[in-house]
Design a protein around this motif. Structure first.
Motif, PDB file in Angstrom:
ATOM      1  N   LEU A   1       1.093  -1.354  -0.318  1.00  0.00           N
ATOM      2  CA  LEU A   1       0.329  -0.235   0.034  1.00  0.00           C
ATOM      3  C   LEU A   1       0.609   1.538   0.101  1.00  0.00           C
ATOM      4  O   LEU A   1       0.751   2.219  -0.480  1.00  0.00           O
ATOM      5  N   ASN A   2       2.216   1.219   0.918  1.00  0.00           N
ATOM      6  CA  ASN A   2       2.877   2.624   1.247  1.00  0.00           C
ATOM      7  C   ASN A   2       3.315   2.359  -0.621  1.00  0.00           C
ATOM      8  O   ASN A   2       3.405   4.105  -1.296  1.00  0.00           O
ATOM      9  N   GLY A   3       3.646   1.535  -1.101  1.00  0.00           N
ATOM     10  CA  GLY A   3       4.396   1.648  -2.702  1.00  0.00           C
ATOM     11  C   GLY A   3       3.056   1.865  -3.730  1.00  0.00           C
ATOM     12  O   GLY A   3       3.573   2.834  -4.486  1.00  0.00           O
ATOM     13  N   LYS A   4       2.309   2.249  -3.762  1.00  0.00           N
ATOM     14  CA  LYS A   4       1.155   2.360  -4.490  1.00  0.00           C
ATOM     15  C   LYS A   4       0.920   3.281  -4.238  1.00  0.00           C
ATOM     16  O   LYS A   4       0.822   4.257  -5.253  1.00  0.00           O
ATOM     17  N   ILE A   5       0.748   4.031  -2.811  1.00  0.00           N
ATOM     18  CA  ILE A   5       0.472   5.909  -2.143  1.00  0.00           C
ATOM     19  C   ILE A   5       1.539   6.407  -3.463  1.00  0.00           C
ATOM     20  O   ILE A   5       1.266   7.321  -3.936  1.00  0.00           O
ATOM     21  N   ILE A   6       3.031   5.983  -3.223  1.00  0.00           N
ATOM     22  CA  ILE A   6       3.655   6.710  -3.722  1.00  0.00           C
ATOM     23  C   ILE A   6       3.872   6.298  -5.265  1.00  0.00           C
ATOM     24  O   ILE A   6       4.510   7.437  -6.406  1.00  0.00           O
ATOM     25  N   GLN A   7       3.621   5.426  -5.871  1.00  0.00           N
ATOM     26  CA  GLN A   7       3.631   5.482  -7.116  1.00  0.00           C
ATOM     27  C   GLN A   7       2.304   6.642  -7.918  1.00  0.00           C
ATOM     28  O   GLN A   7       2.555   6.873  -9.328  1.00  0.00           O
ATOM     29  N   HIS A   8       1.361   6.000  -7.404  1.00  0.00           N
ATOM     30  CA  HIS A   8       0.218   7.100  -7.700  1.00  0.00           C
ATOM     31  C   HIS A   8       0.316   8.661  -7.573  1.00  0.00           C
ATOM     32  O   HIS A   8       0.891   9.180  -8.154  1.00  0.00           O
ATOM     33  N   ALA A   9       1.528   9.236  -6.435  1.00  0.00           N
ATOM     34  CA  ALA A   9       2.310  10.264  -6.234  1.00  0.00           C
ATOM     35  C   ALA A   9       3.399  10.989  -7.407  1.00  0.00           C
ATOM     36  O   ALA A   9       3.287  11.967  -8.029  1.00  0.00           O
ATOM     37  N   LYS A  10       4.053   9.584  -7.820  1.00  0.00           N
ATOM     38  CA  LYS A  10       5.321  10.096  -9.236  1.00  0.00           C
ATOM     39  C   LYS A  10       4.096  10.177 -10.667  1.00  0.00           C
ATOM     40  O   LYS A  10       4.478  11.195 -10.884  1.00  0.00           O
ATOM     41  N   GLY A  11       3.226   9.524 -10.185  1.00  0.00           N
ATOM     42  CA  GLY A  11       2.345   9.285 -12.039  1.00  0.00           C
ATOM     43  C   GLY A  11       1.801  10.825 -11.723  1.00  0.00           C
ATOM     44  O   GLY A  11       2.356  11.722 -12.763  1.00  0.00           O
ATOM     45  N   LEU A  12       1.536  11.570 -10.864  1.00  0.00           N
ATOM     46  CA  LEU A  12       0.573  13.195 -10.571  1.00  0.00           C
ATOM     47  C   LEU A  12       1.770  13.855 -10.566  1.00  0.00           C
ATOM     48  O   LEU A  12       1.576  14.583 -11.141  1.00  0.00           O
ATOM     49  N   ALA A  13       2.826  13.598 -10.008  1.00  0.00           N
ATOM     50  CA  ALA A  13       3.493  14.505 -10.014  1.00  0.00           C
ATOM     51  C   ALA A  13       4.758  14.726 -11.331  1.00  0.00           C
ATOM     52  O   ALA A  13       4.606  16.113 -11.801  1.00  0.00           O
ATOM     53  N   GLU A  14       4.444  13.714 -12.645  1.00  0.00           N
ATOM     54  CA  GLU A  14       4.754  13.736 -13.671  1.00  0.00           C
ATOM     55  C   GLU A  14       3.322  14.693 -14.190  1.00  0.00           C
ATOM     56  O   GLU A  14       4.492  15.815 -15.176  1.00  0.00           O
ATOM     57  N   ASN A  15       2.842  14.528 -14.521  1.00  0.00           N
ATOM     58  CA  ASN A  15       2.038  15.309 -15.177  1.00  0.00           C
ATOM     59  C   ASN A  15       1.603  16.702 -15.049  1.00  0.00           C
ATOM     60  O   ASN A  15       1.433  17.557 -15.145  1.00  0.00           O
ATOM     61  N   PHE A  16       1.809  16.751 -13.607  1.00  0.00           N
ATOM     62  CA  PHE A  16       1.922  18.580 -12.609  1.00  0.00           C
ATOM     63  C   PHE A  16       3.146  19.436 -12.259  1.00  0.00           C
ATOM     64  O   PHE A  16       2.819  20.489 -12.202  1.00  0.00           O
ATOM     65  N   SER A  17       3.844  18.497 -12.441  1.00  0.00           N
ATOM     66  CA  SER A  17       5.721  18.967 -12.129  1.00  0.00           C
ATOM     67  C   SER A  17       5.777  19.542 -10.586  1.00  0.00           C
ATOM     68  O   SER A  17       6.341  20.193 -10.831  1.00  0.00           O
ATOM     69  N   ALA A  18       5.406  18.519 -10.332  1.00  0.00           N
ATOM     70  CA  ALA A  18       4.504  18.496  -8.750  1.00  0.00           C
ATOM     71  C   ALA A  18       5.942  17.439  -8.879  1.00  0.00           C
ATOM     72  O   ALA A  18       6.871  17.285  -8.601  1.00  0.00           O
ATOM     73  N   GLU A  19       6.433  17.995  -7.137  1.00  0.00           N
ATOM     74  CA  GLU A  19       7.603  17.873  -6.030  1.00  0.00           C
ATOM     75  C   GLU A  19       6.603  16.808  -4.847  1.00  0.00           C
ATOM     76  O   GLU A  19       5.679  17.300  -4.279  1.00  0.00           O
TER      77      GLU A  19
ATOM     78  N   LEU B   1      -2.842   9.272   0.544  1.00  0.00           N
ATOM     79  CA  LEU B   1      -2.842   8.582   2.122  1.00  0.00           C
ATOM     80  C   LEU B   1      -3.572   7.106   1.369  1.00  0.00           C
ATOM     81  O   LEU B   1      -4.629   6.500   0.285  1.00  0.00           O
ATOM     82  N   GLY B   2      -3.378   6.059   2.415  1.00  0.00           N
ATOM     83  CA  GLY B   2      -4.135   4.698   2.000  1.00  0.00           C
ATOM     84  C   GLY B   2      -5.254   4.479   3.042  1.00  0.00           C
ATOM     85  O   GLY B   2      -4.898   4.746   4.099  1.00  0.00           O
ATOM     86  N   THR B   3      -6.582   3.968   2.583  1.00  0.00           N
ATOM     87  CA  THR B   3      -7.743   3.327   3.217  1.00  0.00           C
ATOM     88  C   THR B   3      -7.801   2.095   3.741  1.00  0.00           C
ATOM     89  O   THR B   3      -8.170   1.709   2.324  1.00  0.00           O
ATOM     90  N   VAL B   4      -8.118   1.877   4.948  1.00  0.00           N
ATOM     91  CA  VAL B   4      -8.354   0.047   4.709  1.00  0.00           C
ATOM     92  C   VAL B   4      -9.901  -0.228   4.315  1.00  0.00           C
ATOM     93  O   VAL B   4     -10.461  -1.509   4.419  1.00  0.00           O
ATOM     94  N   GLY B   5     -10.892   0.896   4.631  1.00  0.00           N
ATOM     95  CA  GLY B   5     -11.936   0.616   4.563  1.00  0.00           C
ATOM     96  C   GLY B   5     -13.090  -0.468   5.155  1.00  0.00           C
ATOM     97  O   GLY B   5     -13.523  -1.136   5.578  1.00  0.00           O
ATOM     98  N   ARG B   6     -12.601   0.583   6.855  1.00  0.00           N
ATOM     99  CA  ARG B   6     -13.468  -0.188   8.053  1.00  0.00           C
ATOM    100  C   ARG B   6     -15.162   0.379   7.797  1.00  0.00           C
ATOM    101  O   ARG B   6     -15.160   1.131   7.220  1.00  0.00           O
ATOM    102  N   THR B   7     -15.594  -0.903   8.300  1.00  0.00           N
ATOM    103  CA  THR B   7     -16.870  -0.241   7.884  1.00  0.00           C
ATOM    104  C   THR B   7     -18.205  -0.899   9.035  1.00  0.00           C
ATOM    105  O   THR B   7     -17.238  -1.673  10.747  1.00  0.00           O
ATOM    106  N   GLY B   8     -18.969  -0.754   9.097  1.00  0.00           N
ATOM    107  CA  GLY B   8     -19.881  -0.981  11.114  1.00  0.00           C
ATOM    108  C   GLY B   8     -19.505  -0.169  12.362  1.00  0.00           C
ATOM    109  O   GLY B   8     -19.461   0.974  12.029  1.00  0.00           O
ATOM    110  N   PHE B   9     -19.976  -1.041  13.152  1.00  0.00           N
ATOM    111  CA  PHE B   9     -19.650  -0.548  14.667  1.00  0.00           C
ATOM    112  C   PHE B   9     -18.587  -0.035  14.638  1.00  0.00           C
ATOM    113  O   PHE B   9     -18.103   1.654  14.768  1.00  0.00           O
ATOM    114  N   SER B  10     -17.029  -0.763  14.335  1.00  0.00           N
ATOM    115  CA  SER B  10     -15.991   0.123  15.073  1.00  0.00           C
ATOM    116  C   SER B  10     -15.589   1.684  14.051  1.00  0.00           C
ATOM    117  O   SER B  10     -15.092   2.208  14.336  1.00  0.00           O
ATOM    118  N   ALA B  11     -16.404   1.207  12.942  1.00  0.00           N
ATOM    119  CA  ALA B  11     -16.019   2.559  11.893  1.00  0.00           C
ATOM    120  C   ALA B  11     -16.840   3.699  12.822  1.00  0.00           C
ATOM    121  O   ALA B  11     -16.345   4.823  12.826  1.00  0.00           O
TER     122      ALA B  11
END
Length: 309
Positions: free
Chosen positions: A172-190, A267-277
């Motif tokens: 999930l950490n890797g997925k977050i950073i890979q999404h950021a890199k794709g968007l950063a390339e499109n928008f010249s972001a840091e 960020l990542g979210t685990v999708g907690r549902t129900g009473f605990s959520a």
């Protein structure tokens, strides 16, 4: 990060200014993506009119749908969408989040975009807002948009969790950073990485007289710094852009986003549902009200929406 091919924009029926649509157009232009402007409407009074037949009620509902469709067509015509394809979908449904997720799944949308606002904390515990439902139950990324520009050479803040070393969290950490890199390339972001670590438990210092709280805290901070730096080196992110701070993620992330003037937090979210959520919530839900910028919430690979079961 895979490119966005189909973007679903949740339209706010109470305003002509659609921040989510503007943001979706920016993203679609970078990916040559198709946009669907989606509006879910419902009026309980139409369902309670017992003197009307089912055909008459259906005709009244269709009349409302037609009116809203025309309103949405006019709104889109006034938008500078640079020749992009923008489809319109207006449906009658009493649970907006269900209609959004079901449509996004059925049409294989890559991203849901929705404008958001601060939630009343007490009501949010009892009546979960649509935003929270989308973050918990949508299998595709959800981008919650606020009134904050995405400037060229802006900053994207990735909230990573390095407290656990299990494979799912690392992925999930890797997925977050890979999404950021794709968007950063499109928008010249840091890209910046942020991680919050817990302070020394007070009960340990009280119950164990020989416990060295400072040494414990230094060791914990060092472990988190090493793991965040490893992530940065793996994905070619400057070490100067790594931020490891003591505190809860819901405090650390908004504070750093403000100080950096970030345009987006991922960020990542685990999708907690129900009473605990309802009682605990997710980090994303605690963070969104404290942010002045956009939030992109990602699910772990393999996540199945409870609505699709």
């Amino acid at each position: 990060m895979k490119e966005y091919n189909k973007i679903l924009v949740v339209i706010n029926p109470t305003t002509d200014h659609q921040a989510a649509l503007d943001r979706a157009i920016d993203l679609a232009a970078k990916n040559n993506a198709e946009i669907t402007a989606f509006l879910s409407i419902f009026d309980f009074s139409y369902e309670m009119t017992s003197i009307l037949s089912s055909h008459e009620r259906e005709a009244m509902r269709q009349g409302v749908i037609d009116q809203r469709t025309e309103w949405l067509k006019n709104l889109i015509q006034q938008t500078n969408h640079s020749g992009l394809t923008i489809n319109i979908e207006v449906i009658w449904h009493n649970r907006p989040f269900e209609s959004v997720i079901n449509y996004a799944i059925s049409e294989h949308c890559d991203l849901i975009v929705k404008s958001t606002h601060n939630h009343d904390k007490l009501k949010a515990v009892i009546f979960t807002p649509t935003d929270w439902h989308l973050m918990r139950k949508a299998p595709m990324p959800v981008l919650l948009v606020k009134e904050h520009d995405w400037p060229v050479k802006g900053k994207i803040l990735c909230a990573v969790n390095v407290a656990a070393e299990d494979e799912n969290q690392q992925n999930l950490n890797g997925k977050i950073i890979q999404h950021a890199k794709g968007l950063a390339e499109n928008f010249s972001a840091e890209i910046h990485l942020v991680n919050g670590y817990p302070g020394t438990p007070v009960n340990l210092a009280i119950e164990l007289p020989d416990f060295d709280a400072n040494a414990y805290n230094d060791n914990l901070r060092m472990q988190h710094e090493q793991r965040v730096q490893y992530l940065a080196e793996t994905y070619d992110i400057p070490l100067n852009n790594c931020h490891v701070q003591e505190g809860l993620p819901e405090d650390v992330i908004p504070d750093l986003a403000t100080s950096l003037d970030a345009e987006l937090v991922i960020l990542g979210t685990v999708g907690r549902t129900g009473f605990s959520a309802a009682l605990i919530g997710n980090t994303a839900e605690h963070v969104i009200d404290s942010l002045s910028c956009d939030l992109l919430a990602l699910k772990p690979d393999g996540f199945k929406s409870p609505l699709a079961e």
